[in-house]
Design an enzyme around this catalytic site. Structure first.
Site, PDB file in Angstrom:
ATOM      1  N   LYS A  63       1.394   4.092   6.967  1.00  0.00           N
ATOM      2  CA  LYS A  63       0.886   5.316   5.690  1.00  0.00           C
ATOM      3  C   LYS A  63       0.932   6.523   5.799  1.00  0.00           C
ATOM      4  CE  LYS A  63      -3.055   1.684   4.813  1.00  0.00           C
ATOM      5  NZ  LYS A  63      -2.511   1.145   3.401  1.00  0.00           N
ATOM      6  N   SER A 104       0.798  -1.324  -0.242  1.00  0.00           N
ATOM      7  CA  SER A 104       0.035   0.343   0.245  1.00  0.00           C
ATOM      8  C   SER A 104       1.373   1.084  -0.226  1.00  0.00           C
ATOM      9  CB  SER A 104      -1.204   0.094   0.982  1.00  0.00           C
ATOM     10  OG  SER A 104       0.090  -0.250   2.497  1.00  0.00           O
TER      11      SER A 104
END
Length: 189
Positions: A91, A49
Site C-alpha cells: 500500500k 488494491s
C-alpha cells in the site's frame, strides 16, 4: 619424456575440483539468502488494491536497507505484514505518526489539508469502519507514533488502514522500488 601422474593424484585433483565447486555453491546460496533477507526481496502482487499504479500479477522488488536508516515517508509504497493475518500487503503511506487523518466528502485530509492524490484517479475515499471485522476506526484519527497509515491507490477495492487501523513500523518489510515483470509494466514506483 611425458610426465604421467599416478591415478591417486588425478583422483585427488578431481575431488578437489568438486570440493571447490561445492564451496562456491554454498557461498552463492548463503549470499543470496543474505541479500533476500536484508537487501531486496521480490513480491508478486495478488490483488488490485493498488490498481492502476500496480496491477495484479505484477512482480516488484522491495528494498529493505533504507528502513535501517529511516522510517517510511508519506508517498512511499511499502510492503508490510497485515495486522489481520500476517499476509504481506502493499500500500501507499498516506500519513505517519502524529498526523491526523480525516475523510471529507470522499477525499483524504491530513492535518486539515486535502491530499493531492493523482494516482487515485477520481475514486472516492470512504470509511470502511462499518464493514464486518473492521477495527472500527473513527475520524478524525491521529496516527500513533511508531506507526504509518497506509491506503491502496484503488480506494474502492482496498482493505487498508481504514479497515485495520495504523500499521506498526515494525511490520513494514520494504519500500517498493520498481516493477520488473511483466515487461510491459516495468517501471519505478
Amino acid at each position: 619424456m611425458a610426465r604421467h601422474e599416478a591415478p591417486d593424484a588425478t583422483e585427488r585433483r578431481e575431488r578437489s575440483g568438486w570440493g571447490w565447486f561445492a564451496l562456491w555453491l554454498v557461498a552463492a546460496v548463503a549470499v543470496g539468502l543474505v541479500v533476500k533477507t536484508f537487501v531486496v526481496t521480490p513480491y508478486v502482487v495478488p490483488t488490485g488494491s493498488m490498481r492502476d499504479t500496480i496491477m495484479e500479477g505484477d512482480v516488484l522488488l522491495g528494498e529493505r536497507v533504507s528502513l535501517y536508516f529511516g522510517d517510511p515517508e508519506v508517498g512511499d509504497v511499502v510492503t508490510f505484514d497485515s495486522p489481520l493475518d500476517g499476509e504481506t500487503l502493499i500500500k501507499r503511506v498516506v500519513a505517519v505518526g502524529g498526523q491526523t487523518i480525516e475523510l471529507v466528502d470522499g477525499a483524504v485530509h491530513v492535518d486539515g489539508e486535502p491530499l493531492d492524490e493523482p494516482y487515485v484517479e477520481g475514486r472516492p475515499t470512504y470509511s470502511l469502519s462499518d464493514l464486518p471485522g473492521s477495527a472500527g476506526v473513527t475520524y478524525p484519527y491521529v496516527v500513533p507514533e511508531g506507526c504509518v497509515w497506509v491506503m491502496g491507490d484503488n480506494r474502492t477495492d482496498s482493505k487498508d488502514s481504514r479497515y485495520f487501523g495504523a500499521v506498526s513500523l515494525d511490520d513494514v518489510t520494504s519500500r517498493a522500488l520498481f516493477i520488473y515483470w511483466p515487461l510491459d509494466h516495468v517501471g519505478a514506483l
